[in-house]
Design a protein around this motif. Structure first.
Motif, PDB file in Angstrom:
ATOM      1  N   THR A   1       0.850  -1.189   0.000  1.00  0.00           N
ATOM      2  CA  THR A   1       0.000   0.000   0.000  1.00  0.00           C
ATOM      3  C   THR A   1       0.886   1.240   0.000  1.00  0.00           C
ATOM      4  N   ILE A   2       0.271   2.342  -0.400  1.00  0.00           N
ATOM      5  CA  ILE A   2       1.006   3.610  -0.416  1.00  0.00           C
ATOM      6  C   ILE A   2       0.303   4.582   0.531  1.00  0.00           C
ATOM      7  N   ASN A   3       1.097   5.305   1.323  1.00  0.00           N
ATOM      8  CA  ASN A   3       0.557   6.284   2.265  1.00  0.00           C
ATOM      9  C   ASN A   3       0.973   7.669   1.831  1.00  0.00           C
TER      10      ASN A   3
ATOM     11  N   LEU B   1       5.852   3.824   0.942  1.00  0.00           N
ATOM     12  CA  LEU B   1       5.364   2.508   0.520  1.00  0.00           C
ATOM     13  C   LEU B   1       5.414   1.537   1.697  1.00  0.00           C
ATOM     14  N   SER B   2       4.347   0.784   1.862  1.00  0.00           N
ATOM     15  CA  SER B   2       4.386  -0.328   2.833  1.00  0.00           C
ATOM     16  C   SER B   2       4.303  -1.611   2.024  1.00  0.00           C
ATOM     17  N   LYS B   3       5.430  -2.320   1.923  1.00  0.00           N
ATOM     18  CA  LYS B   3       5.459  -3.481   1.034  1.00  0.00           C
ATOM     19  C   LYS B   3       5.303  -4.790   1.781  1.00  0.00           C
ATOM     20  N   TRP B   4       4.642  -5.716   1.126  1.00  0.00           N
ATOM     21  CA  TRP B   4       4.527  -7.086   1.621  1.00  0.00           C
ATOM     22  C   TRP B   4       4.013  -7.135   3.048  1.00  0.00           C
ATOM     23  N   ALA B   5       2.966  -6.353   3.313  1.00  0.00           N
ATOM     24  CA  ALA B   5       2.378  -6.359   4.660  1.00  0.00           C
ATOM     25  C   ALA B   5       1.709  -7.691   4.865  1.00  0.00           C
ATOM     26  N   THR B   6       2.050  -8.426   6.008  1.00  0.00           N
ATOM     27  CA  THR B   6       1.428  -9.711   6.284  1.00  0.00           C
ATOM     28  C   THR B   6       0.141  -9.455   7.023  1.00  0.00           C
TER      29      THR B   6
ATOM     30  N   LYS C   1      -2.581 -11.066   7.083  1.00  0.00           N
ATOM     31  CA  LYS C   1      -3.299 -12.230   7.615  1.00  0.00           C
ATOM     32  C   LYS C   1      -3.044 -12.394   9.100  1.00  0.00           C
ATOM     33  N   GLU C   2      -1.686 -12.297   9.469  1.00  0.00           N
ATOM     34  CA  GLU C   2      -1.359 -12.559  10.876  1.00  0.00           C
ATOM     35  C   GLU C   2      -1.609 -11.357  11.743  1.00  0.00           C
ATOM     36  N   ASN C   3      -1.286 -10.139  11.219  1.00  0.00           N
ATOM     37  CA  ASN C   3      -1.341  -8.967  12.069  1.00  0.00           C
ATOM     38  C   ASN C   3      -1.833  -7.779  11.263  1.00  0.00           C
ATOM     39  N   PRO C   4      -3.111  -7.560  11.213  1.00  0.00           N
ATOM     40  CA  PRO C   4      -3.651  -6.463  10.400  1.00  0.00           C
ATOM     41  C   PRO C   4      -3.080  -5.114  10.785  1.00  0.00           C
ATOM     42  N   SER C   5      -2.667  -4.914  12.044  1.00  0.00           N
ATOM     43  CA  SER C   5      -2.157  -3.611  12.460  1.00  0.00           C
ATOM     44  C   SER C   5      -0.796  -3.322  11.879  1.00  0.00           C
ATOM     45  N   SER C   6      -0.170  -4.281  11.282  1.00  0.00           N
ATOM     46  CA  SER C   6       1.161  -4.033  10.737  1.00  0.00           C
ATOM     47  C   SER C   6       1.102  -3.450   9.340  1.00  0.00           C
ATOM     48  N   GLU C   7      -0.087  -3.090   8.868  1.00  0.00           N
ATOM     49  CA  GLU C   7      -0.217  -2.598   7.493  1.00  0.00           C
ATOM     50  C   GLU C   7       0.495  -1.279   7.264  1.00  0.00           C
ATOM     51  N   VAL C   8       0.422  -0.382   8.261  1.00  0.00           N
ATOM     52  CA  VAL C   8       1.033   0.942   8.065  1.00  0.00           C
ATOM     53  C   VAL C   8       1.999   1.198   9.201  1.00  0.00           C
ATOM     54  N   PRO C   9       3.129   0.569   9.181  1.00  0.00           N
ATOM     55  CA  PRO C   9       4.012   0.712  10.342  1.00  0.00           C
ATOM     56  C   PRO C   9       4.992   1.867  10.228  1.00  0.00           C
ATOM     57  N   ASN C  10       5.251   2.358   9.029  1.00  0.00           N
ATOM     58  CA  ASN C  10       6.388   3.247   8.860  1.00  0.00           C
ATOM     59  C   ASN C  10       6.082   4.673   9.225  1.00  0.00           C
TER      60      ASN C  10
END
Lengths: 211, 351
Positions: free
Chosen positions: A85-87, A105-110, A112-121
């Motif tokens: 995804t792009i922020n 860019l948030s690349k290869w966000a997993t 499935k296991e942890n939805p909160s890790s989508e936008v970590p940066n």
């Protein structure tokens, strides 16, 4: 009389200093604009090379695996969440007339296991290389975390290629990396363009105020 | 009995051997490839191919051309030649010719099943299937949810039915299971073809033994390299290797545990025919491996024509045509992408 003359001299020197500062600011703006333009053009050229290499690698993979296996007819039409995804963040909130969007860019966000890790940066950081998905609290673990995370990213990369089959040629993986690099460059180009447009509008403002 | 085919071969199969040798003389030469490699656009390629045996298949194609169109039309020629030979052939040559198409049948089955898993329209997928691998109930593959249903509903009435015994499970079809199914089917097919050729005996057995063994070994190497870094376990990898070939069984033991290309090289260099292939590559490199294998295959296929009165020439001709189509696809891609300097990376000259 002498006092008036000294006042006038002081004002004249202050005016001269002010004009000198303004000139220096303008020159700095021009330099900034030219620097960002140079960076933009270099990135565009680099993007063109990455894409060219990616398409060539894809053709090599098609040659190796067969043209029926590497085909758009096999793309997955099932609905699934985006792995990348792009922020967009608007910097310079103090100056709403000159917004400076920053892309990350948030690349290869997993997801499935942890939805909160989508936008970590941190959105103020610009990503120059394929980055790992970092979670809060794990940054202090250094290389151990980064190797675990890069394994996860490798798994996500391999998973995304399974639409072409479970065992794909290394050439297809190379093509994937080339296109991934191209995507990073596109985001950098967007940031460079944003910076360039911001410098240009600053330059125009300075010109208007000086005239 | 080997050596006496000269007395009886021509009674049933002499005409078709002559036909296939005539077809062979229509394969593109190095001069043709040199002309094609100098083309600037796909229309130039079409113009050059119009002067070859592909002319009638391409001349009416409108511009702008696409690389897939060139491949499809060239494949049509191969299919027509095959059908001409098939309708004239008697047993056991007809059975032999059928065996040549089973590989394409397996690829088509996998294409339909994979595409259905990805919720693609069956008609779109049928257009992409190889014409040599089509069978009547192929469209019904889309309804199967697992391998058991695949077999029971569709494949039980096809020539692939005997190959399914090793991969019938009730597991749902996913991308890795489908890949394992593909390779298991292909393994069973190659072994069955090998046994059939052995039963035929004579020059056919001798020549096909070598060609099929090479195919089995090449597949083993490709499976090894493609499975490095994936979730396929060593045991599963070993199960996909065929039970014949130069690498069977000791080479397979070594390949099963390889974790990178250099280990694969180390395992293969113990076998003189493959030492020469890997000698062409630098350490850590696998990009040119496909070309090296194709070159070796072409050499062996051309040698098949040196002997008479055997069925190996039919197999060799079909494979040489497929290589020619791969060459044309590669040249077209390089021209379309303006990468003419890289065109010789993958073109394999036949003559």
């Amino acid at each position: 009389m002498a006092e008036i003359e000294s006042d006038q001299l002081q004002r004249a020197s202050l005016d001269e200093t002010k004009v000198k500062n303004e000139d220096e600011e303008e020159e700095e703006c021009i330099l900034q604009f030219l620097d960002s333009l140079d960076a933009y053009l270099t990135l565009v050229d680099s993007l063109s090379s990455s894409l060219r290499q990616g398409w060539f690698d894809l053709a090599s993979a098609r040659q190796s695996m067969g043209h029926t296996l590497i085909s758009s007819k096999l793309f997955d039409h099932k609905v699934h969440s985006a792995s990348t995804t792009i922020n967009i963040t608007e910097l310079d909130a103090d100056n709403p007339s000159d917004p400076k969007p920053q892309f990350s860019l948030s690349k290869w966000a997993t997801t499935k296991e942890n939805p909160s890790s989508e936008v970590p940066n941190n959105s103020n950081l610009r990503h120059r290389a394929p980055t790992s998905v970092l979670e809060d609290g794990e940054k202090s673990n250094g290389t151990q975390v980064s190797s675990v995370v890069s394994n996860d990213i490798q798994k996500e990369r391999s998973k995304s290629l399974t639409i072409f089959g479970g065992l794909v040629s290394p050439k297809l993986r190379t093509a994937q990396v080339s296109f991934e690099t191209a995507l990073d460059k596109i985001v950098e180009i967007a940031n460079a363009r944003s910076s360039m447009l911001s410098s240009f509008s600053q330059l125009q403002l300075n010109k208007k105020s000086s005239s | 009995m080997y050596g006496f085919e000269a007395l009886t071969f021509n009674i049933n199969d002499g005409y078709l051997e002559a036909i296939v040798r005539g077809y062979r003389s229509g394969l593109l030469t190095a001069a043709d490839y040199n002309n094609l490699c100098q083309c600037e656009t796909l229309d130039d390629i079409k113009m050059h191919l119009t002067a070859t045996e592909y002319g009638p298949y391409l001349q009416n194609e409108p511009s702008p051309l696409h690389t897939t169109t060139i491949v499809e039309k060239c494949t049509l020629k191969l299919v027509e030649e095959y059908k001409h030979m098939m309708c004239q052939a008697t047993e056991p040559l007809s059975k032999f010719l059928e065996y040549i198409t089973y590989g394409h049948m397996i690829d088509n089955v996998v294409l339909i099943v994979t595409g259905t898993l990805h919720e693609r329209d069956v008609h779109e997928l049928l257009e992409k299937c190889h014409p040599l691998g089509m069978f009547d109930s192929i469209a019904s593959l889309a309804v199967a949810q697992n391998m058991r249903e695949l077999y029971r509903l569709v494949l039980v009435d096809t020539p692939l039915a005997p190959y399914f015994s090793e991969c019938i499970t009730s597991e749902d079809l996913d991308d890795m299971n489908i890949e394992i199914m593909r390779n298991t089917l292909y393994k069973a097919y190659l072994e069955d073809f090998y046994k059939f050729c052995e039963k035929l005996g004579g020059a056919t057995a001798e020549i096909m033994r070598d060609l099929l063994a090479f195919e089995a070994d090449r597949r083993a190497v490709n499976i090894t390299i493609n499975s490095i870094g994936t979730e396929l376990t060593r045991d599963d990898r070993k199960k996909l290797y065929s039970n014949f070939g130069l690498l069977y069984p000791y080479g397979h033991e070594e390949l099963a545990v390889c974790e990178d290309i250099d280990q694969v090289r180390g395992a293969m260099e113990k076998y003189p025919p493959y030492q020469s292939i890997f000698a062409k590559l630098s350490y850590g490199e696998s990009q040119m491996l496909d070309k090296a294998f194709y070159e070796e295959e072409v050499k062996r296929l051309c040698l098949a024509f040196e002997q008479q009165f055997h069925y190996g020439v039919f197999f060799a001709y079909m494979r040489l045509r497929e290589q020619e189509i791969r060459n044309l696809m590669w040249i077209s891609e390089c021209v379309a992408q303006n990468q003419k300097t890289r065109v010789h990376d993958s073109v394999v000259f036949i003559f």
